[in-house]
Scaffold this active site. Structure first.
Site, PDB file in Angstrom:
ATOM      1  N   SER A  39       0.837  -1.217   0.000  1.00 45.84           N
ATOM      2  CA  SER A  39       0.000   0.000   0.000  1.00 45.84           C
ATOM      3  C   SER A  39       0.861   1.250   0.000  1.00 45.84           C
ATOM      4  O   SER A  39       1.724   1.414   0.859  1.00 45.84           O
ATOM      5  CB  SER A  39      -0.872   0.026   1.261  1.00 45.84           C
ATOM      6  N   HIS A  75      -5.094  -2.919  -5.653  1.00 43.71           N
ATOM      7  CA  HIS A  75      -3.807  -3.591  -5.898  1.00 43.71           C
ATOM      8  C   HIS A  75      -3.905  -4.206  -7.287  1.00 43.71           C
ATOM      9  O   HIS A  75      -4.539  -5.214  -7.463  1.00 43.71           O
ATOM     10  CB  HIS A  75      -3.597  -4.698  -4.868  1.00 43.71           C
ATOM     11  N   GLU A 131      -5.274  -4.702  15.074  1.00 42.97           N
ATOM     12  CA  GLU A 131      -5.023  -5.079  16.471  1.00 42.97           C
ATOM     13  C   GLU A 131      -5.915  -4.273  17.413  1.00 42.97           C
ATOM     14  O   GLU A 131      -6.281  -3.142  17.135  1.00 42.97           O
ATOM     15  CB  GLU A 131      -3.557  -4.800  16.857  1.00 42.97           C
TER      16      GLU A 131
HETATM   17  N1  8IG Z   1      -1.789  -5.211  11.438  1.00 42.97           N
HETATM   18  C1  8IG Z   1      -1.916  -4.003  10.876  1.00 42.97           C
HETATM   19  N2  8IG Z   1      -1.775  -3.893   9.551  1.00 42.97           N
HETATM   20  C2  8IG Z   1      -1.904  -2.678   9.021  1.00 42.97           C
HETATM   21  N3  8IG Z   1      -1.794  -2.296   7.722  1.00 42.97           N
HETATM   22  C3  8IG Z   1      -2.006  -0.978   7.708  1.00 42.97           C
HETATM   23  I1  8IG Z   1      -1.960   0.118   5.962  1.00 42.97           I
HETATM   24  N4  8IG Z   1      -2.231  -0.455   8.921  1.00 42.97           N
HETATM   25  C4  8IG Z   1      -2.170  -1.529   9.778  1.00 42.97           C
HETATM   26  C5  8IG Z   1      -2.332  -1.670  11.192  1.00 42.97           C
HETATM   27  O1  8IG Z   1      -2.569  -0.731  11.947  1.00 42.97           O
HETATM   28  N5  8IG Z   1      -2.179  -2.938  11.691  1.00 42.97           N
END
Ligand code: 8IG
Length: 270
Positions: A38, A70, A192
Site C-alpha cells: 500500500s 492492488h 489489532e
Molecule cells: N496489522 C496491521 N496492519 C496494518 N496495515 C495498515 I496500511 N495499517 C495496519 C495496522 O494498523 N495494523
C-alpha cells in the site's frame, strides 16, 4: 492454483513461473525484485522503463488480487544501470487463507528469475508516536506473530541480519532522515486491539502489519539479500486517539506516494 495440489513442490512452480516471466517479458534474468505494498505503487514507473507488464493471472501460482486497488500485475523494468527489476504488484496476503506457499510464491519466483535482492514494502501501523501517517521507515528486524513459516521440514535457517544492514546503510545514504523499527506480522485481517498493540510494543515491536515477515524468511531461504520498508499510514490502534479507518489509510498512502516512490527509485539505482 498449481500450488494447492497435494505433493507439488513449490520451487518447481516458482521455476515455471520464472520461465513464463522470461518468455513474456523477453528478459532472461531479473537482478532485483520488489513487492510493492500500500502506497508504494508509483515506484515502478519512477525507477526505470517498463519493458513488459504481465497480468499475474498469466503466471503459474499467482492469484487474482484480493485488495481493490492492488493491480494484479508484474512489471519488468529496465533500470538506468541496464539491470532489470521485477516489480510485483500482486501480493497474496496470509489473511486470504490460501496458505503460506501462496504468500511467498512471488519471492520464490523472483529468486528463480535470478534476483539476488528482494525489496519488500508494505503499508503498516506505527507504534512510535513520532511517526505521522505517510512516514516511510526501514525495517530493522521482524517478530513473526503468525505462528507459521514458509519453511517445511528440518530446514533450520539462520535469520540474523535478515533485513540487510548493508542495504539499510545504502537507503540511509539516499535518505538520511529514514528511521527504522521492528515489524510485527499479525495474521489479520482485523486490525489489532489497543491491548495487542501494547503487547507488540512490550515485546520490542515498532510497526504492526499483516505481511512481509513470512516473505522475508522465504527470501533468506532463497539466498536473497532483503531490504524492508514500511509506509506508516496510520498510528496503530490505541496509539492514536481516533478509531482506524481504511479510508484514512488509503489517503495517507496516496499522499505519500510520490515521495516514497522517488526514494525507492533512488535506492534501487544504487
Ligand atoms: N496489522 C496491521 N496492519 C496494518 N496495515 C495498515 I496500511 N495499517 C495496519 C495496522 O494498523 N495494523
Amino acid at each position: 492454483n498449481p500450488l494447492d495440489a497435494p505433493g507439488v513442490d513449490p520451487f518447481t512452480v516458482a521455476a515455471q513461473a520464472a520461465e513464463r516471466i522470461a518468455e513474456i517479458s523477453g528478459v532472461a534474468r531479473h537482478d532485483i525484485a520488489l513487492t510493492l505494498g500500500s502506497g508504494w505503487g508509483r515506484a515502478a514507473e519512477l525507477m526505470g522503463e517498463t519493458v513488459a507488464t504481465i497480468p499475474a493471472t498469466e503466471i503459474p501460482g499467482f492469484s487474482k488480487p484480493a485488495l481493490v486497488g492492488h493491480v494484479g500485475t508484474l512489471r519488468s523494468v529496465r533500470l538506468p544501470s541496464g539491470k532489470h527489476a521485477l516489480v510485483i504488484g500482486a501480493r497474496t496476503h496470509y489473511y486470504e487463507g490460501h496458505g503460506v506457499r501462496r504468500v511467498v510464491h512471488s519471492v520464490r519466483t523472483a529468486a528463480a528469475a535470478g534476483a539476488t535482492t528482494m525489496i519488500l514494502t508494505n503499508g503498516a501501523g506505527g507504534i512510535k508516536e513520532t511517526w505521522t501517517p505517510g512516514t516511510p521507515v526501514l525495517i530493522s528486524d521482524h517478530i513473526n506473530l503468525t505462528a507459521d513459516s514458509p519453511l517445511e521440514g528440518a530446514t533450520f535457517i539462520d535469520l540474523t541480519d535478515l533485513y540487510s544492514s548493508r542495504l539499510r546503510g545504502i537507503a540511509r545514504e539516499v535518505a538520511p532522515e529514514l528511521d527504522e523499527g521492528v515489524y510485527c506480522q499479525f495474521r489479520g485481517p482485523h486490525y489489532e486491539t489497543p491491548a495487542e498493540v501494547q503487547m507488540a510494543k512490550a515485546i520490542g515491536g515498532h510497526i504492526v502489519g499483516m505481511s512481509t515477515a513470512l516473505e522475508a524468511i522465504a527470501a533468506r531461504q532463497a539466498g536473497m539479500e532483503v531490504l524492508g520498508l514500511s509506509l506508516i499510514t496510520n498510528l496503530a490502534a490505541g496509539i492514536q486517539k481516533t478509531p482506524l479507518s481504511h479510508e484514512e489509510v488509503i489517503e495517507a498512502g496516496r499522499a505519500a506516494e510520490p515521495v516514497i516512490s522517488d526514494l525507492l527509485a533512488r535506492v534501487v539505482e544504487r
